[in-house]
Scaffold this motif. Structure first.
Motif, PDB file in Angstrom:
ATOM      1  N   LYS A   1     -69.194  41.631  52.904  1.00 38.03           N
ATOM      2  CA  LYS A   1     -68.124  40.857  53.527  1.00 38.03           C
ATOM      3  C   LYS A   1     -68.081  39.435  52.974  1.00 38.03           C
ATOM      4  N   TYR A   2     -69.128  38.989  52.293  1.00 34.03           N
ATOM      5  CA  TYR A   2     -69.138  37.655  51.705  1.00 34.03           C
ATOM      6  C   TYR A   2     -68.440  37.692  50.344  1.00 34.03           C
ATOM      7  N   THR A   3     -67.726  36.609  50.047  1.00 39.10           N
ATOM      8  CA  THR A   3     -66.963  36.568  48.796  1.00 39.10           C
ATOM      9  C   THR A   3     -67.878  36.616  47.582  1.00 39.10           C
ATOM     10  N   SER A   4     -69.036  36.021  47.662  1.00 44.07           N
ATOM     11  CA  SER A   4     -69.956  36.055  46.519  1.00 44.07           C
ATOM     12  C   SER A   4     -70.450  37.477  46.255  1.00 44.07           C
ATOM     13  N   CYS A   5     -70.735  38.225  47.329  1.00 48.42           N
ATOM     14  CA  CYS A   5     -71.187  39.608  47.158  1.00 48.42           C
ATOM     15  C   CYS A   5     -70.046  40.489  46.644  1.00 48.42           C
ATOM     16  N   ARG A   6     -68.831  40.251  47.157  1.00 52.24           N
ATOM     17  CA  ARG A   6     -67.694  41.022  46.656  1.00 52.24           C
ATOM     18  C   ARG A   6     -67.417  40.689  45.195  1.00 52.24           C
ATOM     19  N   ALA A   7     -67.595  39.429  44.829  1.00 54.67           N
ATOM     20  CA  ALA A   7     -67.404  39.043  43.430  1.00 54.67           C
ATOM     21  C   ALA A   7     -68.434  39.738  42.538  1.00 54.67           C
ATOM     22  N   PHE A   8     -69.665  39.816  43.016  1.00 53.71           N
ATOM     23  CA  PHE A   8     -70.699  40.500  42.241  1.00 53.71           C
ATOM     24  C   PHE A   8     -70.380  41.981  42.114  1.00 53.71           C
ATOM     25  N   LEU A   9     -69.855  42.591  43.194  1.00 57.63           N
ATOM     26  CA  LEU A   9     -69.470  44.003  43.136  1.00 57.63           C
ATOM     27  C   LEU A   9     -68.326  44.206  42.144  1.00 57.63           C
ATOM     28  N   SER A  10     -67.356  43.286  42.146  1.00 58.58           N
ATOM     29  CA  SER A  10     -66.270  43.374  41.173  1.00 58.58           C
ATOM     30  C   SER A  10     -66.803  43.219  39.749  1.00 58.58           C
ATOM     31  N   THR A  11     -67.781  42.333  39.580  1.00 62.09           N
ATOM     32  CA  THR A  11     -68.387  42.167  38.263  1.00 62.09           C
ATOM     33  C   THR A  11     -69.074  43.454  37.804  1.00 62.09           C
ATOM     34  N   LEU A  12     -69.747  44.117  38.725  1.00 67.13           N
ATOM     35  CA  LEU A  12     -70.399  45.385  38.379  1.00 67.13           C
ATOM     36  C   LEU A  12     -69.365  46.446  37.995  1.00 67.13           C
ATOM     37  N   ASN A  13     -68.250  46.488  38.732  1.00 70.14           N
ATOM     38  CA  ASN A  13     -67.198  47.459  38.395  1.00 70.14           C
ATOM     39  C   ASN A  13     -66.589  47.145  37.031  1.00 70.14           C
ATOM     40  N   GLU A  14     -66.334  45.864  36.779  1.00 66.30           N
ATOM     41  CA  GLU A  14     -65.797  45.489  35.472  1.00 66.30           C
ATOM     42  C   GLU A  14     -66.810  45.791  34.364  1.00 66.30           C
ATOM     43  N   LEU A  15     -68.089  45.603  34.673  1.00 69.19           N
ATOM     44  CA  LEU A  15     -69.127  45.921  33.691  1.00 69.19           C
ATOM     45  C   LEU A  15     -69.154  47.413  33.398  1.00 69.19           C
ATOM     46  N   ASN A  16     -68.888  48.218  34.411  1.00 68.47           N
ATOM     47  CA  ASN A  16     -68.823  49.660  34.210  1.00 68.47           C
ATOM     48  C   ASN A  16     -67.659  50.019  33.281  1.00 68.47           C
ATOM     49  N   ASP A  17     -66.498  49.358  33.503  1.00 66.84           N
ATOM     50  CA  ASP A  17     -65.366  49.577  32.594  1.00 66.84           C
ATOM     51  C   ASP A  17     -65.680  49.065  31.194  1.00 66.84           C
ATOM     52  N   TYR A  18     -66.403  47.971  31.130  1.00 63.40           N
ATOM     53  CA  TYR A  18     -66.821  47.420  29.836  1.00 63.40           C
ATOM     54  C   TYR A  18     -67.685  48.434  29.080  1.00 63.40           C
ATOM     55  N   ALA A  19     -68.594  49.101  29.796  1.00 63.68           N
ATOM     56  CA  ALA A  19     -69.411  50.149  29.166  1.00 63.68           C
ATOM     57  C   ALA A  19     -68.539  51.294  28.686  1.00 63.68           C
ATOM     58  N   GLY A  20     -67.491  51.611  29.446  1.00 61.39           N
ATOM     59  CA  GLY A  20     -66.571  52.665  29.022  1.00 61.39           C
ATOM     60  C   GLY A  20     -65.894  52.355  27.697  1.00 61.39           C
ATOM     61  N   GLN A  21     -65.596  51.092  27.452  1.00 61.21           N
ATOM     62  CA  GLN A  21     -64.981  50.715  26.182  1.00 61.21           C
ATOM     63  C   GLN A  21     -65.945  50.903  25.018  1.00 61.21           C
ATOM     64  N   HIS A  22     -67.222  50.688  25.256  1.00 63.46           N
ATOM     65  CA  HIS A  22     -68.199  50.953  24.193  1.00 63.46           C
ATOM     66  C   HIS A  22     -68.309  52.461  23.931  1.00 63.46           C
ATOM     67  N   GLU A  23     -68.120  53.259  24.966  1.00 65.78           N
ATOM     68  CA  GLU A  23     -68.075  54.701  24.744  1.00 65.78           C
ATOM     69  C   GLU A  23     -66.839  55.085  23.934  1.00 65.78           C
ATOM     70  N   VAL A  24     -65.726  54.398  24.195  1.00 67.05           N
ATOM     71  CA  VAL A  24     -64.522  54.641  23.398  1.00 67.05           C
ATOM     72  C   VAL A  24     -64.764  54.275  21.932  1.00 67.05           C
ATOM     73  N   ILE A  25     -65.460  53.174  21.695  1.00 68.43           N
ATOM     74  CA  ILE A  25     -65.790  52.781  20.309  1.00 68.43           C
ATOM     75  C   ILE A  25     -66.594  53.884  19.634  1.00 68.43           C
ATOM     76  N   ALA A  26     -67.614  54.382  20.320  1.00 69.18           N
ATOM     77  CA  ALA A  26     -68.448  55.439  19.730  1.00 69.18           C
ATOM     78  C   ALA A  26     -67.622  56.700  19.461  1.00 69.18           C
ATOM     79  N   GLU A  27     -66.747  57.038  20.407  1.00 75.66           N
ATOM     80  CA  GLU A  27     -65.924  58.235  20.226  1.00 75.66           C
ATOM     81  C   GLU A  27     -64.967  58.075  19.051  1.00 75.66           C
ATOM     82  N   ASN A  28     -64.320  56.912  18.931  1.00 78.63           N
ATOM     83  CA  ASN A  28     -63.394  56.696  17.822  1.00 78.63           C
ATOM     84  C   ASN A  28     -64.119  56.618  16.484  1.00 78.63           C
TER      85      ASN A  28
END
Length: 609
Positions: free
Chosen positions: A73-100
Motif C-alpha cells: 500500500k506504500y508508494t515506495s513498495c508499489r514503485a519497487f513492484l513496478s520496477t520488478l515487473n518492468e525488469l521482467n519485461d526487460y528480461a523478455g527483451q533479452h530473450e527476444v534478442i537471443a531468439e532473433n
C-alpha cells in the motif's frame, strides 16, 4: 621445345593458383563458422542473462499472505513492484534478442555454410577437371610428337640404306628393290605420324586457348563471385546483429521509462500518512498531572503515570497487600475508612458472581473483554483495538463476508439454472437432488447476511452514525472528576478499555481486571457508579455550529447554524463531540458540524477514550 617448357611452366603456375585459392576460400569458410559460433555464444549469454534477471525479479516479488504484500500500500513498495515487473519485461527483451540472433543469423549462416561448401567443392572440381583434361591433351601431343620424330629418323635411316644398297654393285637387284620399298614405307609412316602430330597439335592449341581464356577464367570468376557473396553475407549478418539489438531498444527504453516513472511516483508524504492511518489509535494524549499540596494530617496520593504501565507493576511489587489497590480498586466509595481488607472472600468467588450477574457499568464490559483477551483470542467485534483500527478491521470483515455472500449467491443461481434444466429434461438428472443443496445455500446466505448486519451495527457504533444506549454511561464513566483522584485513575482505565496507547494488553492490566471484577457486585460499587452519572461535567471550551443538526437520535442534541455552545467532552475518535446549551440541555453533535475552541488551562480535565 621452348614452347613446351612455357606450357609446362604455365600449368605449374595454374596449379599453384588453384592451391592458393583453395586455401583462401577454406579460411573464408572457417571465418564464417567462427563468426557463427560467436553469435551463438552471444545468444546463450542473452538467454542466461534473461533467466537470471527473471529469477531475480521473481525472488523479490512480494510473497502472498506475508508482511511484504501488506506493505504494497506504500508508494515506495508499489514503485519497487513496478520496477520488478518492468525488469521482467526487460528480461523478455533479452530473450527476444537471443531468439532473433538464432533465427536471423545462426540458422541462416548454418544453411549458407552448407551451400557455400558445396559450391566451392563444385568450382574446384571443375578446375581440376579442366586441368586434368589439358594435361591429358598435352601428353597426347607429346606422344605423337615423339612418334613422329621416331618415324622420321627411321625413314631417314631406310633412305640411307637404300642409297648404299643402290650404289653397291655387289648387291643384287632384288635387294636394292627391297631396300627401296622399305624406304618408301618408312617415308609413308613418317608422313602419317606428321599428320597425326599436326592434328594433335592443332587440337591441343585449341583446347589450351579455351582452357586459359575461357574455362579457367570462368572458374576463377565463379570463385571470386562466391567469395564476394561470402564476404557480403558476413557483412549482412553483422548488420543484422546490430539491428537485432536496435529493434528492442524502444521497448527497453519503455521499460526504463517505466522504472523512472515508478521512482517518480514515490510520495513520501503519502507513505507517512499511510503509516499514520495504519497505526492511528484514536486515543487522546493524557492530561497534566495535578499538583497536590501537603498538609498536616493528610496523606499524599500515589499516582501512576498513564504513559508507563510498568510503573504501576513495579509499585505493586513494592507495596504488597491492600496498599497497592487502595487507590485503584475502590474509586467510587465515599467512605474512605472502608478498605478491601475487610472482605476476605477469595477473588475467584467474586469473579464467578460477576460472570453470573449483569453489572451496570458499561466499562466493566470492556474489563471483561480485556480478561477474555488474556485468556484467549480477541473478541469478535474487535473492541480490544483502538477506535480507528477497530473501524478498519470491521470494514474489512464486512467486505470479506460480502464476497462470501456473492460467491454463495452465484453458486445458488447456477444450481437454480441446473434445476431448471433438469425439470425440462428429466433424463439429464433428478431436480429433487438439487433441493438439499439449495436449502443449504439459502441458510448459508441468511447466516452470512446476519453476520453482515451484526458487523455493520458495530461499525455504525464506531463511526457514530447510531449512538447506542450504552454509549452515554460509557462516556460518563470515562469523565474526569476533579474532586476524586481515585475516580480519575479508574475512569481512565475503564475508558481506555484496558488498552495501552498502542492497543496492546499487559499482564498488569489483566490482573487489575480480575480484582475489579471481584468487587463488581458490591453494593457500594453500584451506588457509587449511579452517583457518578449525575455529576455535572466541567466546561473545557466553546464551539460554534457551522451547520444545523436535528438530533433525532437518543443522546444527541439539536443545534442551529451559528449557535454558540459549551464543550464538555471532546471528540474521542468516534466523530461526536459532547456539548451543553444550559444546565439541563446537553448531548452529542457531529464533530464536523461544529468549530471547537478549547481552553488551554482546562484541557487537562478531559478524559480520554
Amino acid at each position: 621445345m621452348e614452347s613446351g617448357r612455357a606450357t609446362l611452366l604455365k600449368e605449374q603456375q595454374l596449379k599453384d593458383q588453384f592451391d592458393n585459392l583453395e586455401k583462401h576460400t577454406q579460411s573464408g569458410i572457417e571465418f564464417v563458422e567462427r563468426y557463427s559460433k560467436f553469435v551463438k555464444e552471444r545468444s546463450d549469454i542473452e538467454i542466461s542473462y534473461a533467466k537470471q534477471i527473471r529469477n531475480l525479479s521473481k525472488k523479490y516479488q512480494p510473497k502472498k499472505n506475508s508482511r511484504e504484500e501488506e506493505e504494497n500500500k506504500y508508494t515506495s513498495c508499489r514503485a519497487f513492484l513496478s520496477t520488478l515487473n518492468e525488469l521482467n519485461d526487460y528480461a523478455g527483451q533479452h530473450e527476444v534478442i537471443a531468439e532473433n540472433l538464432t533465427s536471423q543469423i545462426i540458422t541462416e549462416l548454418s544453411r549458407y555454410l552448407t551451400e557455400l561448401k558445396a559450391e566451392r567443392k563444385s568450382h574446384f572440381h571443375d578446375g581440376r577437371k579442366a586441368q586434368q583434361q589439358i594435361e591429358s591433351l598435352w601428353k597426347q601431343l607429346e606422344s605423337s610428337k615423339r612418334r613422329f620424330e621416331r618415324d622420321c629418323k627411321e625413314a631417314d635411316r631406310a633412305q640411307q640404306y637404300f642409297e648404299r644398297m643402290d650404289a653397291d654393285i655387289n648387291v643384287t637387284k632384288a635387294d636394292v628393290e627391297k631396300a627401296r620399298q622399305q624406304a618408301q614405307m618408312r617415308h609413308q609412316i613418317a608422313a602419317d605420324s606428321k599428320t597425326e602430330y599436326s592434328n594433335y597439335l592443332t587440337k591441343f592449341n585449341q583446347e589450351q586457348n579455351e582452357h586459359y581464356y575461357t574455362l579457367i577464367p570462368n572458374i576463377f570468376q565463379k570463385l571470386q563471385e562466391m567469395e564476394e557473396r561470402r564476404i557480403e553475407r558476413v557483412g549482412v549478418s553483422m548488420k543484422t546483429y546490430a539491428e537485432v539489438d536496435r529493434e528492442v531498444l524502444p521497448i527497453v527504453g519503455k521499460c526504463l521509462d517505466g522504472m523512472t516513472k515508478a521512482a517518480e511516483s514515490i510520495e513520501p508524504k503519502t507513505d507517512s500518512k499511510q503509516v499514520v492511518e495504519s497505526y492511528k489509535s484514536g486515543f487522546e494524549p493524557p492530561g497534566d498531572v495535578e499538583f497536590e499540596d501537603y498538609g498536616p494530617g493528610q496523606t499524599m496520593k500515589r499516582t501512576v503515570s498513564e504513559t508507563s504501565l510498568s510503573n504501576s507493576r513495579g509499585e505493586a511489587k513494592e507495596r504488597p497487600g491492600g496498599g497497592k489497590s487502595k487507590g485503584k480498586l475502590w474509586p467510587f466509595i465515599k467512605n474512605k475508612n472502608k478498605s478491601p481488607k475487610q472482605n476476605k472472600e477469595p477473588l475467584s468467588n467474586r469473579f464467578n458472581e460477576f460472570m453470573a450477574s449483569k453489572p451496570k457499568m458499561t466499562c466493566l464490559r470492556s474489563l471483561r473483554r480485556g480478561l477474555s483477551l488474556k485468556l484467549g483470542s480477541g473478541p469478535e467485534d474487535f473492541s480490544h483495538l483502538p477506535p480507528e483500527q477497530r473501524r478498519k478491521k470491521l470494514q474489512a470483515k464486512i467486505d470479506d463476508i460480502n464476497k462470501d455472500i456473492q460467491k454463495e449467491m452465484d453458486q445458488k443461481d447456477a444450481l437454480t439454472k441446473m434445476k431448471g434444466v433438469y425439470e425440462k429434461n428429466p433424463q439429464m438428472g433428478d431436480p429433487a437432488s438439487v433441493d438439499p443443496r439449495l436449502v443449504e445455500m439459502a441458510m448459508n446466505i441468511e447466516k452470512l447476511q446476519s453476520e453482515v448486519h451484526k458487523f455493520e451495527g458495530w461499525l455504525a457504533e464506531v463511526e457514530g452514525r447510531l449512538p447506542s444506549r450504552s454509549d452515554t454511561p460509557r462516556r460518563q464513566s470515562g469523565l474526569y472528576e476533579s474532586q476524586n483522584s481515585n475516580s480519575t485513575m479508574v475512569d481512565n482505565n475503564c475508558a481506555q478499555d484496558r488498552e495501552s496507547p498502542d492497543g496492546s494488553y499487559t499482564e498488569e492490566q489483566s490482573s487489575e481486571t480480575q480484582v475489579k471484577v471481584a468487587i463488581a457486585n458490591t453494593p457500594e460499587f453500584d451506588d457509587e457508579f449511579d452517583d457518578g452519572d449525575e455529576e455535572t461535567l466541567p466546561t473545557i471550551g466553546t464551539c460554534k455550529a457551522v451547520y444545523s443538526f436535528e438530533g433525532h437520535n437518543e443522546g444527541t442534541i439539536s443545534v442551529t447554524e451559528g449557535e454558540l455552545l459549551f464543550v464538555i467532552e471532546q471528540d474521542k475518535g468516534d466523530g461526536w463531540t459532547r456539548v451543553r446549551r444550559n444546565e439541563e440541555e446537553e448531548g452529542y453533535v457531529p464533530t464536523s458540524y461544529v468549530e471547537v475552541f478549547l481552553e488551554t488551562n482546562t484541557k487537562g480535565a478531559m478524559t480520554y477514550i
